[in-house]
Design a protein around this motif. Structure first.
Motif, PDB file in Angstrom:
ATOM      1  N   GLY A 525      37.682  38.018  38.442  1.00  0.00           N
ATOM      2  CA  GLY A 525      38.778  38.733  39.096  1.00  0.00           C
ATOM      3  C   GLY A 525      38.112  40.213  39.873  1.00  0.00           C
ATOM      4  O   GLY A 525      38.892  40.973  40.433  1.00  0.00           O
ATOM      5  N   ILE A 526      36.768  40.342  39.517  1.00  0.00           N
ATOM      6  CA  ILE A 526      36.232  41.544  40.240  1.00  0.00           C
ATOM      7  C   ILE A 526      35.714  41.127  41.408  1.00  0.00           C
ATOM      8  O   ILE A 526      35.132  40.044  41.778  1.00  0.00           O
ATOM      9  N   THR A 527      35.860  42.255  42.666  1.00  0.00           N
ATOM     10  CA  THR A 527      34.981  41.966  43.853  1.00  0.00           C
ATOM     11  C   THR A 527      34.363  43.259  43.862  1.00  0.00           C
ATOM     12  O   THR A 527      34.878  44.383  43.659  1.00  0.00           O
ATOM     13  N   TYR A 528      33.287  43.160  44.820  1.00  0.00           N
ATOM     14  CA  TYR A 528      32.516  44.542  45.135  1.00  0.00           C
ATOM     15  C   TYR A 528      31.527  44.215  46.261  1.00  0.00           C
ATOM     16  O   TYR A 528      31.479  43.081  46.766  1.00  0.00           O
ATOM     17  N   THR A 529      31.168  45.290  46.912  1.00  0.00           N
ATOM     18  CA  THR A 529      30.180  45.309  48.099  1.00  0.00           C
ATOM     19  C   THR A 529      28.975  45.977  47.759  1.00  0.00           C
ATOM     20  O   THR A 529      29.040  46.833  47.113  1.00  0.00           O
ATOM     21  N   ASP A 542      33.572  49.884  47.504  1.00  0.00           N
ATOM     22  CA  ASP A 542      34.843  48.935  47.394  1.00  0.00           C
ATOM     23  C   ASP A 542      34.981  48.100  46.148  1.00  0.00           C
ATOM     24  O   ASP A 542      35.177  46.888  46.060  1.00  0.00           O
ATOM     25  N   LEU A 543      34.834  48.632  44.939  1.00  0.00           N
ATOM     26  CA  LEU A 543      34.871  47.924  43.644  1.00  0.00           C
ATOM     27  C   LEU A 543      36.402  47.581  43.276  1.00  0.00           C
ATOM     28  O   LEU A 543      36.973  48.654  43.098  1.00  0.00           O
ATOM     29  N   ARG A 544      36.756  46.628  43.256  1.00  0.00           N
ATOM     30  CA  ARG A 544      38.180  46.204  43.052  1.00  0.00           C
ATOM     31  C   ARG A 544      38.379  45.227  41.757  1.00  0.00           C
ATOM     32  O   ARG A 544      37.408  44.150  41.892  1.00  0.00           O
ATOM     33  N   TYR A 545      39.670  45.153  41.118  1.00  0.00           N
ATOM     34  CA  TYR A 545      39.784  44.101  40.076  1.00  0.00           C
ATOM     35  C   TYR A 545      41.229  43.614  40.479  1.00  0.00           C
ATOM     36  O   TYR A 545      42.069  44.365  40.720  1.00  0.00           O
ATOM     37  N   LYS A 546      41.124  42.500  40.653  1.00  0.00           N
ATOM     38  CA  LYS A 546      42.585  41.725  41.430  1.00  0.00           C
ATOM     39  C   LYS A 546      43.077  42.388  42.607  1.00  0.00           C
ATOM     40  O   LYS A 546      44.245  42.675  42.870  1.00  0.00           O
ATOM     41  N   GLY A 547      42.271  42.876  43.559  1.00  0.00           N
ATOM     42  CA  GLY A 547      42.374  43.401  44.881  1.00  0.00           C
ATOM     43  C   GLY A 547      42.899  44.931  44.624  1.00  0.00           C
ATOM     44  O   GLY A 547      42.851  45.688  45.822  1.00  0.00           O
ATOM     45  N   LYS A 548      42.906  45.645  43.416  1.00  0.00           N
ATOM     46  CA  LYS A 548      43.178  46.953  43.348  1.00  0.00           C
ATOM     47  C   LYS A 548      41.811  47.753  42.874  1.00  0.00           C
ATOM     48  O   LYS A 548      40.978  47.267  42.014  1.00  0.00           O
ATOM     49  N   PRO A 549      41.751  48.945  43.470  1.00  0.00           N
ATOM     50  CA  PRO A 549      40.544  49.766  43.068  1.00  0.00           C
ATOM     51  C   PRO A 549      40.318  49.841  41.667  1.00  0.00           C
ATOM     52  O   PRO A 549      41.293  50.284  40.943  1.00  0.00           O
ATOM     53  N   VAL A 550      39.192  49.655  41.205  1.00  0.00           N
ATOM     54  CA  VAL A 550      39.025  49.872  39.772  1.00  0.00           C
ATOM     55  C   VAL A 550      38.961  51.486  39.458  1.00  0.00           C
ATOM     56  O   VAL A 550      38.301  52.217  40.113  1.00  0.00           O
ATOM     57  N   LYS A 551      39.615  51.985  38.474  1.00  0.00           N
ATOM     58  CA  LYS A 551      39.544  53.167  37.973  1.00  0.00           C
ATOM     59  C   LYS A 551      38.264  53.545  37.154  1.00  0.00           C
ATOM     60  O   LYS A 551      38.095  52.692  36.136  1.00  0.00           O
ATOM     61  N   ASP A 552      37.918  54.852  36.742  1.00  0.00           N
ATOM     62  CA  ASP A 552      36.830  54.920  36.151  1.00  0.00           C
ATOM     63  C   ASP A 552      37.212  54.803  34.396  1.00  0.00           C
ATOM     64  O   ASP A 552      36.447  54.266  33.823  1.00  0.00           O
ATOM     65  N   ASP A 553      38.381  54.983  34.044  1.00  0.00           N
ATOM     66  CA  ASP A 553      38.846  54.936  32.834  1.00  0.00           C
ATOM     67  C   ASP A 553      39.394  53.727  32.263  1.00  0.00           C
ATOM     68  O   ASP A 553      40.022  53.383  31.429  1.00  0.00           O
ATOM     69  N   ARG A 609      32.845  33.454  45.339  1.00  0.00           N
ATOM     70  CA  ARG A 609      31.973  34.421  45.338  1.00  0.00           C
ATOM     71  C   ARG A 609      32.382  35.644  45.061  1.00  0.00           C
ATOM     72  O   ARG A 609      33.559  36.172  45.836  1.00  0.00           O
ATOM     73  N   SER A 610      31.949  36.692  44.255  1.00  0.00           N
ATOM     74  CA  SER A 610      32.715  37.863  44.160  1.00  0.00           C
ATOM     75  C   SER A 610      31.996  39.167  44.738  1.00  0.00           C
ATOM     76  O   SER A 610      32.811  40.352  44.806  1.00  0.00           O
ATOM     77  N   TRP A 611      31.089  38.985  45.475  1.00  0.00           N
ATOM     78  CA  TRP A 611      30.345  40.150  46.165  1.00  0.00           C
ATOM     79  C   TRP A 611      29.650  39.955  47.462  1.00  0.00           C
ATOM     80  O   TRP A 611      29.574  38.727  47.838  1.00  0.00           O
TER      81      TRP A 611
END
Length: 661
Positions: A525-529, A542-553, A609-611
């Motif tokens: 479910g993770i995607t990134y560039t 552009d790090l995302r999980y299920k389309g939403k930006p990943v938060k630090d916490d 493919r995730s990246w």
């Protein structure tokens, strides 16, 4: 009466004079001024590649195999009048035949391990233990090396082990603080020397050997070692045991280190402490390993106080003889007798690494005595790996794993996620709402040679295909980290790539020096560039999980292996304290059972493919090396890759258009 009294007085006077006079010089011996030419032969990182055979592709592979190194050993013994032979570790693990004898059908106490049979046939004088010696656990290691370790879980018994001494000075029993192997020993060889008058004579040479393994084994094999043993740094162990060895007055001392060279500031956890060990007074020769490269060699050119051509480290002759049974390391050492001791003539000493294949297609013949020693085990291992487990409806390969082909990695990631989800539901219900990701890398990425790639065609799957997908006998682990930690993990992985300058003319190599087994690719479910035009540490965008930006916490569980979870590869935040699952099962076994449960793997069973690489328009071509003739594979995967030239050595140079996705 006069004469006896006079003689007594004269004797007393002479005794008094002697008491005040300097001691007479040592009486010259027949060896004064003699010279000794000694060749120290070394193997390292053989990883139980006994035969020149690829169990994954089911065909002979003349580019590797101990049976061919054995030929080089015999040649060296004919060439040099005096030789000794040592092994620097990572000997018992790393091949199908090794896993078969350790995990599938473990050898009994009365049976010598196949690789030790082969080595005994060549007559070794000593060796040490590498980090991978501990992969199968201490009870197995104690058994196959016939070592009485006073550690939990090990029963003292006499078993069939190698007929040469293994020394290891920096691993101790947690019970009594004593080394689990002999820290050092002295071996005696009869050698031919040339006297000052030009005659040849036989004389004994006493060689002290002391061994060291990488201290991070406590992290890498925590499940096998935690609470059972403790580890010292190589310098701490050297300071402890070198005086004991020197007190035996050996003629020379050889330090056998399963480690390479690193000039970074020393710490007791240093993985490659050879540069510092070379500076220990009393060390006359240094045998290296672990780094899966050659010394002397270009990788070490320019290193401080290192002669990467002659093979000297801080003036000490040193060698690292390759890996997988591809090479033999040789230190050519000249010694001169000065009084009652041999002195190494460092100006007349040098090292070399002799490959079994000096040129492509020109490999030495295998030694005919080796294969018969493991014939039955070899055939049984082949039968085992051909056991059917399922099927797949598309090709799986690693030829372009660095460029975005995740077909092989996706199988591992899917299997790991399903396993961890089930295990954590039972053992950690408090984590049921935490997203689960998985990290895997392409272990077979060409590092070991042009045939070292995963290549599983669509159709039936066997155990050997699973071993092809997951090369190492790691056990599955999972860690709980946050979004910031996920990004840091991916940033570390992205150091696999060189920084690309868009304005630079000429070719730029995409791949840097970080090994492919540390290029983790995450799915679930993770995607990134990955932007390779940026400096290290700033490449993941552009790090995302299920389309939403990943938060630090944002919390995540990442499934991986015990090596990575406990600090292997020096990934930020992974030191063993974040582990939430230490599974009893190996990652490979997890993959096998997952395939069996699916029966036929389809693309629907796997994450896409995730990246991708960030679009970068470059003036010159960005290149990388992989197997030749695979452009159609890249095209079928939609990768903007084309072959530039065939190198003629089983590899080819390709270019990737980073401006296209």
């Amino acid at each position: 009466m006069f004469r006896p009294l006079a003689l007594a007085a004269l004797s007393a006077a002479l005794l008094a004079a002697c008491a005040n006079a300097p001691a007479p010089a040592a009486k010259p011996t027949r060896l004064d001024g003699a010279t000794l030419d000694l060749a120290i032969l070394e193997t390292t990182d053989v990883h139980s590649n006994i035969l020149s055979y690829d169990y994954y592709k089911q065909k002979d592979d003349p580019s590797l195999g101990y049976e061919r190194v054995a030929t080089l050993i015999r040649q060296a013994r004919r060439e040099f009048p005096n030789t000794v032979l040592f092994d620097s570790g990572d000997t018992i693990q790393g091949s199908v035949i090794a896993d078969y004898q350790a995990l599938v059908k473990p050898v009994g106490c009365d049976t010598e391990l196949g690789i030790y049979k082969a080595m005994d046939a060549m007559g070794y004088d000593g060796g040490t233990a590498g980090n991978h010696e501990f992969n199968y656990g201490l009870p197995f290691l104690a058994q196959v090396t016939d070592t009485a370790m006073n550690v939990d879980g090990v029963t003292a018994r006499h078993c069939a082990g190698p007929r040469f001494p293994l020394v290891l000075s920096n691993v101790y029993s947690a019970r009594d603080g004593q080394p689990i192997f002999k820290p050092w020993t002295v071996v005696t060889k009869t050698v031919d020397v040339t006297t000052a008058s030009g005659q040849t004579m036989h004389t004994p040479l006493r060689i002290g050997i002391i061994g060291f393994t990488p201290p991070p084994i406590m992290d890498w094999d925590k499940r096998n070692l935690d609470g059972k043993v403790t580890v010292d740094g190589v310098m701490e162990a050297a300071r402890k045991y070198m005086p004991q060895l020197e007190a035996q007055h050996p003629d020379i001392i050889v330090a056998i280190l399963h480690g390479g060279l690193d000039t970074a500031p020393y710490t007791p956890q240093m993985e490659n402490g050879g540069w510092y060990l070379a500076g220990v007074p009393g060390v006359d020769a240094l045998l290296l390993g672990h780094s899966h490269t050659e010394f002397p060699g270009p990788r070490y050119a320019g290193m401080k106080d290192v002669d990467a051509t002659r093979g000297l480290v801080r003036g000490v002759p040193a060698v690292m003889g390759g890996f997988f049974g591809k090479d033999l390391g040789i230190i050519h050492m000249t010694l001169r007798r000065e009084g009652d001791r041999w002195v190494v003539q460092k100006d007349a000493s040098h090292s070399e690494v002799r490959p079994i294949c000096p040129k492509k297609g020109e490999c030495v013949a295998p030694d005919p005595t080796i294969a018969p020693l493991v014939k039955d085990t070899h055939e049984a291992a082949i039968a085992y790996v051909n056991t059917p487990i399922g099927a797949v409806d598309h090709d799986l390969s690693s030829y372009f794993a660095d460029e975005g082909n995740m077909t092989a990695i996706a199988v591992v990631n899917a299997a790991q996620i399903d396993y961890a989800r089930d295990e954590l539901a039972r053992s950690r219900p408090d984590l049921k709402n935490v997203p689960i990701l998985s990290a895997a890398s392409a272990f077979r990425n060409g590092f070991g040679g042009p045939d070292d790639f995963t290549d599983v065609p669509k159709g039936p799957l066997t155990i050997r295909n699973a071993a092809d997908l997951y090369f190492y006998p790691n056990t599955l682990s999972a860690v709980k980290i946050d979004g910031k930690g996920v990004k840091a993990w991916l940033e570390k992985s992205a150091t696999r790539f060189n920084r690309i300058d868009p304005a630079k003319d000429g070719e730029q190599s995409l791949i840097g020096r970080m090994p492919g087994y540390n290029f983790d690719q995450l799915q679930g479910g993770i995607t990134y560039t990955i932007d390779v035009s940026r400096p290290e540490g700033e490449r993941i965008v552009d790090l995302r999980y299920k389309g939403k930006p990943v938060k630090d916490d944002q919390p995540f569980i990442v499934v991986t292996n015990n090596y990575r979870a406990n600090g292997g590869g020096d990934f930020p935040g992974l030191k063993g304290d974040a582990v939430v699952l230490n599974a009893p099962d190996g990652n490979r076994e997890v993959v096998i059972r997952w395939v069996q449960s699916k029966k036929t793997i389809t693309t629907a069973d796997l994450d896409k493919r995730s990246w991708h690489f960030a679009p970068v328009k470059t003036k010159g071509p960005v290149t990388f090396v992989t197997a030749p003739g695979k452009e159609a594979v890249a095209t079928s995967l939609g990768l903007p890759v084309r072959q530039l030239r065939d190198n003629g050595d089983g590899t080819a140079v390709y270019t990737i258009d980073l401006s296209r996705r």
